[in-house]
Motif scaffolding. Sequence first.
Motif, PDB file in Angstrom:
ATOM      1  N   LEU A  21       1.473   9.425  -5.707  1.00 24.05           N
ATOM      2  CA  LEU A  21       2.002  10.757  -5.402  1.00 24.05           C
ATOM      3  C   LEU A  21       2.914  11.251  -6.524  1.00 24.05           C
ATOM      4  N   GLU A  69       0.828  -1.206   0.000  1.00 25.34           N
ATOM      5  CA  GLU A  69       0.000   0.000   0.000  1.00 25.34           C
ATOM      6  C   GLU A  69       0.865   1.260   0.000  1.00 25.34           C
ATOM      7  N   LYS A  70       1.990   1.219   0.716  1.00 28.59           N
ATOM      8  CA  LYS A  70       2.874   2.378   0.757  1.00 28.59           C
ATOM      9  C   LYS A  70       3.510   2.617  -0.614  1.00 28.59           C
ATOM     10  N   GLU A 126       0.953   4.135  -2.826  1.00 25.51           N
ATOM     11  CA  GLU A 126       0.745   5.535  -2.445  1.00 25.51           C
ATOM     12  C   GLU A 126       1.852   6.425  -3.020  1.00 25.51           C
TER      13      GLU A 126
END
Length: 461
Positions: free
Chosen positions: A171, A163-164, A167
């Motif tokens: 971004l 998930e990071k 993300e």
Amino acid sequence: MSISALIFLLLILAGFTYFIGRQKIYTQYQQTALPQGKRILTLPKYFGYVAALWSLLPALIVLIVIELVHEPLVNQQVSSYMSANGIETAGDFDLYLNGIKNIDTSQLDSVEPSQLAVFEKYTSLNNIANTARSLIVLAIALLMAIFALKKIKIDTPARRIFEKIIEIILLLAASIAIMTTVGIVLSVLFESMSFFGEVPIADFMFGTEWSPQTAIRSDQVGSSAAFGAVPLFIGTMLISFIALFVSVPLGLFSAIFLSEYASARFRAIAKPVLEILAGIPTVVYGFFAALTVAPFIRDLGESLGLSVASESALAAGLVMGIMIIPFVSSLADDVISAVPNAMREGSLGLGATKSETIVKVLIPAALPGIVGGVLLAASRAIGETMIVVMAAGLAANLTVNPLEAVTTVTVQIVTLLTGDQEFDSAKTMAAFALGLMLFITTLVLNVIALHVVRKYREQYE
């Protein structure tokens, strides 16, 4: 190896790493006895995702970096080779090297010996660089895949890591869009400042004569150019006003009818047909304006005793207004249909007629979306080029008479940048100044629309 083939191999390796990583964790889950009352919190697929991303992303980053430095390094080596062998270029080195790159391999016999030597050197260096690029990228992908497969274990927070990573990717995508906008603004701004260093900004902003033709020598005709942009902005506003005068009422009335009065069967047919207008190429609208609308307006004006130019702002504005009707209609239809039924029923329950409900309830409630559609239509009208070129002409006349020929900012930008021009001349840099003024104009429109949207949104939320 080509870039597409290299990326395809990286994707295959990433997919293979995914299956190996998932199978490894799946096997460990089967061999590990979980304590009583506990269950698996992270599915094996997340471990596979993490392993695949570790294999793919570093290799892609290295590939991008290599591509950025590939051509400059090869060009530098070619330049050093030419200097060492006493080979000189007749003009600019970049133009010379571009000609070397475009040499037809089937006609090498007709190439000069010096150019042939440079071509062979460039081809050799380019092949070596491509081979090194492929080996480096594939080696990094393979090493990172092995590293990821060794590191992932049952206790690895794979889902949180996955998930990071997603993300961060999102971004970066948002940052690229923002940085692209900033880059466009800065590039236009810097070139505009160079232009204003040669032409006073007051003459550009308030001058009433536009004649950007410049001469190479001071004794040539046209050496004294005029860069007054007022006729261009007047022409842009005139044609845009005519287009909005046509599209906003027709689009808004069409949206009201389709959302409030039309049957479901009629709406299912009429709305797609209406939106077909948005898919017609602008050059087709330009032909329609030049061959049908403009002669009709000219003949009609002559029958009424009016003097109408063959290329008029009225013809371009009318056809442009027809083109942008779907932008207003589609968005207005969506926002009117999205107004809660409770507001309709409340108004009707208080004794208002259907038309009064539309005017006093639905339109104010849907106004933010309607303003957005009108703003989109205005931006489309301001930025249109092809219809203006074919129907309104290139003459920069300072007039508000819709029966005369005018031109717009976008048409002049295309004209200034068409053909072989000196990039550091005032004539070419004037296009950037026009682009900056157009950007400021659309920014002001956005600020006004945002103010209207916030004002009515506060009333109806």
